[in-house]
Write a protein that holds these residues in place. Structure first.
Motif, PDB file in Angstrom:
ATOM      1  N   ALA A   1      92.100  37.044  31.910  1.00 63.40           N
ATOM      2  CA  ALA A   1      91.477  37.757  33.025  1.00 63.40           C
ATOM      3  C   ALA A   1      90.117  38.334  32.641  1.00 63.40           C
ATOM      4  CB  ALA A   1      92.397  38.868  33.519  1.00 63.40           C
ATOM      5  N   LEU A   2      89.973  38.765  31.390  1.00 66.61           N
ATOM      6  CA  LEU A   2      88.712  39.372  30.968  1.00 66.61           C
ATOM      7  C   LEU A   2      87.576  38.351  30.993  1.00 66.61           C
ATOM      8  CD1 LEU A   2      87.098  41.732  29.905  1.00 66.61           C
ATOM      9  CD2 LEU A   2      87.868  41.160  27.595  1.00 66.61           C
ATOM     10  N   LEU A   3      87.816  37.165  30.486  1.00 66.14           N
ATOM     11  CA  LEU A   3      86.775  36.146  30.486  1.00 66.14           C
ATOM     12  C   LEU A   3      86.432  35.729  31.910  1.00 66.14           C
ATOM     13  CD1 LEU A   3      84.894  34.337  28.922  1.00 66.14           C
ATOM     14  CD2 LEU A   3      86.753  32.673  28.680  1.00 66.14           C
ATOM     15  N   ALA A   4      87.440  35.603  32.751  1.00 66.95           N
ATOM     16  CA  ALA A   4      87.189  35.276  34.157  1.00 66.95           C
ATOM     17  C   ALA A   4      86.340  36.366  34.804  1.00 66.95           C
ATOM     18  CB  ALA A   4      88.505  35.114  34.906  1.00 66.95           C
ATOM     19  N   ALA A   5      86.606  37.615  34.445  1.00 62.25           N
ATOM     20  CA  ALA A   5      85.844  38.729  34.997  1.00 62.25           C
ATOM     21  C   ALA A   5      84.391  38.693  34.550  1.00 62.25           C
ATOM     22  CB  ALA A   5      86.487  40.052  34.583  1.00 62.25           C
ATOM     23  N   VAL A   6      84.174  38.392  33.278  1.00 62.93           N
ATOM     24  CA  VAL A   6      82.801  38.319  32.756  1.00 62.93           C
ATOM     25  C   VAL A   6      82.003  37.262  33.505  1.00 62.93           C
ATOM     26  CG1 VAL A   6      81.396  37.715  30.758  1.00 62.93           C
ATOM     27  CG2 VAL A   6      83.383  39.205  30.477  1.00 62.93           C
ATOM     28  N   VAL A   7      82.607  36.096  33.703  1.00 65.79           N
ATOM     29  CA  VAL A   7      81.911  35.022  34.394  1.00 65.79           C
ATOM     30  C   VAL A   7      81.683  35.377  35.863  1.00 65.79           C
ATOM     31  CG1 VAL A   7      82.096  32.629  35.154  1.00 65.79           C
ATOM     32  CG2 VAL A   7      82.706  33.248  32.819  1.00 65.79           C
TER      33      VAL A   7
ATOM     34  N   THR B   1      72.061  52.739  32.681  1.00 65.22           N
ATOM     35  CA  THR B   1      72.665  52.431  33.979  1.00 65.22           C
ATOM     36  C   THR B   1      73.157  50.995  34.040  1.00 65.22           C
ATOM     37  OG1 THR B   1      71.251  54.059  35.084  1.00 65.22           O
ATOM     38  CG2 THR B   1      72.263  52.379  36.475  1.00 65.22           C
ATOM     39  N   LEU B   2      72.343  50.054  33.539  1.00 64.71           N
ATOM     40  CA  LEU B   2      72.755  48.649  33.524  1.00 64.71           C
ATOM     41  C   LEU B   2      74.031  48.451  32.716  1.00 64.71           C
ATOM     42  CD1 LEU B   2      69.478  46.539  33.103  1.00 64.71           C
ATOM     43  CD2 LEU B   2      70.992  46.640  35.081  1.00 64.71           C
ATOM     44  N   VAL B   3      74.085  49.043  31.539  1.00 66.05           N
ATOM     45  CA  VAL B   3      75.254  48.876  30.678  1.00 66.05           C
ATOM     46  C   VAL B   3      76.509  49.407  31.356  1.00 66.05           C
ATOM     47  CG1 VAL B   3      76.336  49.617  28.515  1.00 66.05           C
ATOM     48  CG2 VAL B   3      73.953  48.868  28.530  1.00 66.05           C
ATOM     49  N   LEU B   4      76.422  50.620  31.902  1.00 64.54           N
ATOM     50  CA  LEU B   4      77.598  51.229  32.522  1.00 64.54           C
ATOM     51  C   LEU B   4      78.036  50.473  33.773  1.00 64.54           C
ATOM     52  CD1 LEU B   4      76.743  55.030  32.140  1.00 64.54           C
ATOM     53  CD2 LEU B   4      78.349  53.665  30.797  1.00 64.54           C
ATOM     54  N   VAL B   5      77.077  50.036  34.581  1.00 63.00           N
ATOM     55  CA  VAL B   5      77.416  49.320  35.805  1.00 63.00           C
ATOM     56  C   VAL B   5      78.065  47.976  35.492  1.00 63.00           C
ATOM     57  CG1 VAL B   5      76.384  48.062  37.753  1.00 63.00           C
ATOM     58  CG2 VAL B   5      75.801  50.449  37.360  1.00 63.00           C
ATOM     59  N   LEU B   6      77.500  47.236  34.547  1.00 61.13           N
ATOM     60  CA  LEU B   6      78.082  45.943  34.203  1.00 61.13           C
ATOM     61  C   LEU B   6      79.457  46.102  33.559  1.00 61.13           C
ATOM     62  CD1 LEU B   6      74.916  44.061  32.923  1.00 61.13           C
ATOM     63  CD2 LEU B   6      76.228  43.585  35.006  1.00 61.13           C
ATOM     64  N   LEU B   7      79.623  47.115  32.727  1.00 63.51           N
ATOM     65  CA  LEU B   7      80.936  47.371  32.155  1.00 63.51           C
ATOM     66  C   LEU B   7      81.950  47.702  33.243  1.00 63.51           C
ATOM     67  CD1 LEU B   7      80.169  49.466  28.929  1.00 63.51           C
ATOM     68  CD2 LEU B   7      81.186  47.190  29.043  1.00 63.51           C
ATOM     69  N   ALA B   8      81.538  48.512  34.201  1.00 61.08           N
ATOM     70  CA  ALA B   8      82.441  48.876  35.288  1.00 61.08           C
ATOM     71  C   ALA B   8      82.808  47.654  36.117  1.00 61.08           C
ATOM     72  CB  ALA B   8      81.797  49.947  36.170  1.00 61.08           C
ATOM     73  N   GLN B   9      81.831  46.802  36.406  1.00 59.30           N
ATOM     74  CA  GLN B   9      82.111  45.607  37.188  1.00 59.30           C
ATOM     75  C   GLN B   9      83.077  44.675  36.465  1.00 59.30           C
ATOM     76  OE1 GLN B   9      78.431  43.746  38.341  1.00 59.30           O
ATOM     77  NE2 GLN B   9      77.802  45.437  39.665  1.00 59.30           N
ATOM     78  N   VAL B  10      82.837  44.448  35.192  1.00 62.57           N
ATOM     79  CA  VAL B  10      83.714  43.555  34.430  1.00 62.57           C
ATOM     80  C   VAL B  10      85.118  44.144  34.315  1.00 62.57           C
ATOM     81  CG1 VAL B  10      84.139  42.583  32.140  1.00 62.57           C
ATOM     82  CG2 VAL B  10      81.856  42.444  33.148  1.00 62.57           C
ATOM     83  N   ALA B  11      85.212  45.435  34.041  1.00 65.21           N
ATOM     84  CA  ALA B  11      86.524  46.068  33.911  1.00 65.21           C
ATOM     85  C   ALA B  11      87.305  45.994  35.220  1.00 65.21           C
ATOM     86  CB  ALA B  11      86.358  47.522  33.475  1.00 65.21           C
ATOM     87  N   ALA B  12      86.616  46.254  36.338  1.00 64.18           N
ATOM     88  CA  ALA B  12      87.290  46.210  37.639  1.00 64.18           C
ATOM     89  C   ALA B  12      87.736  44.791  37.985  1.00 64.18           C
ATOM     90  CB  ALA B  12      86.366  46.761  38.719  1.00 64.18           C
ATOM     91  N   LEU B  13      86.886  43.820  37.717  1.00 64.65           N
ATOM     92  CA  LEU B  13      87.256  42.431  37.992  1.00 64.65           C
ATOM     93  C   LEU B  13      88.409  41.983  37.092  1.00 64.65           C
ATOM     94  CD1 LEU B  13      83.721  40.854  38.492  1.00 64.65           C
ATOM     95  CD2 LEU B  13      85.612  40.725  40.136  1.00 64.65           C
ATOM     96  N   ALA B  14      88.403  42.405  35.833  1.00 64.18           N
ATOM     97  CA  ALA B  14      89.495  42.057  34.928  1.00 64.18           C
ATOM     98  C   ALA B  14      90.814  42.642  35.429  1.00 64.18           C
ATOM     99  CB  ALA B  14      89.192  42.561  33.517  1.00 64.18           C
ATOM    100  N   GLN B  15      90.763  43.866  35.929  1.00 64.25           N
ATOM    101  CA  GLN B  15      91.962  44.485  36.498  1.00 64.25           C
ATOM    102  C   GLN B  15      92.448  43.701  37.704  1.00 64.25           C
ATOM    103  OE1 GLN B  15      93.645  47.021  35.394  1.00 64.25           O
ATOM    104  NE2 GLN B  15      94.900  47.734  37.106  1.00 64.25           N
ATOM    105  N   ALA B  16      91.516  43.286  38.547  1.00 59.26           N
ATOM    106  CA  ALA B  16      91.894  42.537  39.747  1.00 59.26           C
ATOM    107  C   ALA B  16      92.463  41.170  39.383  1.00 59.26           C
ATOM    108  CB  ALA B  16      90.687  42.387  40.666  1.00 59.26           C
ATOM    109  N   TYR B  17      91.791  40.447  38.500  1.00 59.33           N
ATOM    110  CA  TYR B  17      92.296  39.135  38.076  1.00 59.33           C
ATOM    111  C   TYR B  17      93.629  39.272  37.339  1.00 59.33           C
ATOM    112  CZ  TYR B  17      88.171  36.326  39.262  1.00 59.33           C
ATOM    113  OH  TYR B  17      87.188  35.653  39.931  1.00 59.33           O
ATOM    114  N   GLY B  18      93.805  40.391  36.644  1.00 59.26           N
ATOM    115  CA  GLY B  18      95.074  40.621  35.972  1.00 59.26           C
ATOM    116  C   GLY B  18      96.220  40.754  36.953  1.00 59.26           C
TER     117      GLY B  18
END
Length: 264
Positions: free
Chosen positions: A67-73, A122-139
């Motif tokens: 799920a994490l890799l899917a979220a990153v992409v 801001t970029l780092v935190l926003v991208l981390l939040a997006q990836v984490a949220a997507l990983a949770q959703a794909y999980g």
């Protein structure tokens, strides 16, 4: 030929896809009417971007990725399909707001090609939040992750439609912000918000009753936070710029993803 006050929908679609994505769609008109149609069509461009992100994420899951890799992409695809335009706008807006300087100086900082510490953080935190949220959703499931990718990208562009409504001034006399500021009638912007929220809720129904509530709440939360940021930027800079539009899109997308990731 369309009249001077008509909304040329084919030209509006080309404006939306030609300015908000890297897809090879030529912008045939660059006037207020085309900009009005383009900003009303912005959520459609977002849905296409989100659909591409969802397809990439689901394809990786099907190939055995986690799920994490899917979220990153899925987070990387929208950036690629916009040449990082919205992320760049987010960073510049953060630098402008974080500078604490008067509006003319803050706008000058935002136009510089480099990114300052506020922008980087801001970029780092926003991208981390997006990836984490997507990983949770794909999980949770591939369908939930795909839905989050599509809805967040659509909500991000809906925030642009609302930001381009009548009464919101441009901070500068030139640039994309000036081209689209105030072009969308308030009623049309409100109708777009209702339609997109309703469509998102209907899509959420595929995941059950809670999916309806969660998806609609995600869109509404994204719009509320984007409106708060819009109001702050308008007061701070005297209006909107292309960078502010980018910042609004990324903020709305992030908030939408965070809400979509909540619950089971």
């Amino acid at each position: 030929m369309p009249g001077p006050s008509s909304t040329p929908w084919p030209d509006g679609l080309r404006f939306a896809f030609g300015t908000l994505t890297v897809l090879p769609v030529p912008v045939t008109r660059w006037d207020r009417d085309a900009a009005r149609g383009g900003m009303l069509c912005a959520p459609l461009a977002g849905a296409v971007v989100g659909g591409c992100a969802a397809l990439a994420g689901v394809a990786l899951l099907a190939l055995g990725a986690d799920a994490l890799l899917a979220a990153v992409v899925s987070a990387a695809v929208p950036a690629a399909l916009t040449r990082g335009l919205h992320l760049d706008g987010l960073a510049d807006t953060a630098d402008g707001l974080g500078s604490g300087k008067p509006a003319p100086d803050a706008l000058r900082i935002m136009k510089q090609s480099d990114i300052g510490p506020f922008g980087v953080l801001t970029l780092v935190l926003v991208l981390l939040a997006q990836v984490a949220a997507l990983a949770q959703a794909y999980g949770g499931s591939w369908a939930r992750g795909a839905l989050a990718a599509v809805v967040s990208a659509t909500a991000a562009r809906l925030a642009l439609t609302l930001a381009a409504r009548a009464g919101v001034p441009a901070a500068r006399p030139e640039g994309l912000g000036a081209a689209v500021a105030g072009v969308v009638p308030v009623r049309a912007a409100a109708l777009a918000a209702v339609l997109v929220t309703g469509a998102a809720a209907a899509a959420g129904a595929l995941l059950g009753t809670y999916g309806v509530v969660r998806t609609a709440a995600a869109v509404l939360a994204a719009l509320v936070v984007a409106e708060l940021l819009l109001g702050h930027c308008t007061r701070r800079f005297g209006g909107v710029t292309g960078d502010v539009f980018g910042g609004l899109a990324e903020t709305a997308a992030t908030v939408c993803l965070l809400v979509m990731s909540l619950g089971q």
